[in-house]
Design a protein around this motif. Sequence first.
Motif, PDB file in Angstrom:
ATOM      1  N   PRO A  10       0.778  -1.240   0.000  1.00 37.31           N
ATOM      2  CA  PRO A  10       0.000   0.000   0.000  1.00 37.31           C
ATOM      3  C   PRO A  10       0.809   1.290   0.000  1.00 37.31           C
ATOM      4  N   TYR A  11       2.117   1.205   0.320  1.00 34.32           N
ATOM      5  CA  TYR A  11       2.920   2.421   0.461  1.00 34.32           C
ATOM      6  C   TYR A  11       3.730   2.659  -0.806  1.00 34.32           C
ATOM      7  N   GLY A  12       3.477   3.791  -1.456  1.00 33.92           N
ATOM      8  CA  GLY A  12       4.077   4.087  -2.744  1.00 33.92           C
ATOM      9  C   GLY A  12       5.588   4.229  -2.739  1.00 33.92           C
ATOM     10  N   LYS A  13       6.194   4.488  -1.563  1.00 33.17           N
ATOM     11  CA  LYS A  13       7.649   4.636  -1.495  1.00 33.17           C
ATOM     12  C   LYS A  13       8.326   3.411  -0.892  1.00 33.17           C
ATOM     13  N   PHE A  15      10.067  -0.386  -0.680  1.00 33.06           N
ATOM     14  CA  PHE A  15      11.052  -1.064  -1.519  1.00 33.06           C
ATOM     15  C   PHE A  15      10.347  -2.014  -2.493  1.00 33.06           C
ATOM     16  N   ASN A  16       9.178  -2.488  -2.124  1.00 29.52           N
ATOM     17  CA  ASN A  16       8.386  -3.301  -3.057  1.00 29.52           C
ATOM     18  C   ASN A  16       8.092  -2.524  -4.338  1.00 29.52           C
ATOM     19  N   HIS A  17       7.792  -1.239  -4.197  1.00 35.10           N
ATOM     20  CA  HIS A  17       7.534  -0.414  -5.385  1.00 35.10           C
ATOM     21  C   HIS A  17       8.817  -0.240  -6.206  1.00 35.10           C
ATOM     22  N   ALA A  18       9.958  -0.141  -5.530  1.00 34.90           N
ATOM     23  CA  ALA A  18      11.228  -0.036  -6.248  1.00 34.90           C
ATOM     24  C   ALA A  18      11.515  -1.331  -7.013  1.00 34.90           C
ATOM     25  N   ILE A  19      11.234  -2.463  -6.389  1.00 42.67           N
ATOM     26  CA  ILE A  19      11.391  -3.754  -7.068  1.00 42.67           C
ATOM     27  C   ILE A  19      10.492  -3.805  -8.298  1.00 42.67           C
ATOM     28  N   HIS A  20       9.246  -3.412  -8.123  1.00 47.97           N
ATOM     29  CA  HIS A  20       8.276  -3.423  -9.222  1.00 47.97           C
ATOM     30  C   HIS A  20       8.759  -2.548 -10.377  1.00 47.97           C
ATOM     31  N   ALA A  21       9.251  -1.376 -10.065  1.00 46.26           N
ATOM     32  CA  ALA A  21       9.728  -0.463 -11.109  1.00 46.26           C
ATOM     33  C   ALA A  21      10.907  -1.065 -11.866  1.00 46.26           C
TER      34      ALA A  21
END
Length: 204
Positions: A10-13, A15-21
Amino acid sequence: MTAVVILAHPYGKSFNHAIHARIIHTLTINSVKTFSHDLYKDKFNPVITKEELGKKPTNDRKVRKYTKEVLDSDLLIFVHPNWWGQPPAILKGYIDRVIRPPHAYDFNDNDTGSGIPMGKLINKIGIVFNTSNTEKERESDYFHDPLQYIWNQCIFGFCGITKTYRKVYRIISDSTNEQRIEWLKDVEETIKRAIMQADKLNYE
């Protein structure tokens, strides 16, 4: 080649979002057609309906779209944190509603559902990237790494997927920028290896 990438955090910042990117970037530069979904951003409803308990088609257009993407993809990629040894509830709901019969697996006509399923996602590769705040030894020795069994046996194996990768990055809460840079390099290399393996499967 086609990939579906599912992010559940749920948090846009995070590390999961960094992995996704990094996954999306790697797939793009390698000319892989990609279906990408941030389940929280998509406001995906994880609650399975009574009608979806069987094999009848769902009335939910989003679920039908997600299901078609899974069937059309060579790489099935999931990114999520380890919460209580499980995926976040929104991803569990995705699995309930999308990875279901008769699309992902099925049973023989005379089987009530208690027998061995026929996996229908063969010749696909399953990939999972997890983040964790639990030491590797404690995860393995005390908790017995339930996510390993959930993904490899209970989901991928159940649906006929035998080629899998799972990566766990820890300890996230204490990680340095240098560690995260190395982890993202590992994400990129993992995706590249999976693309090469999928290419071989397509020619077999």
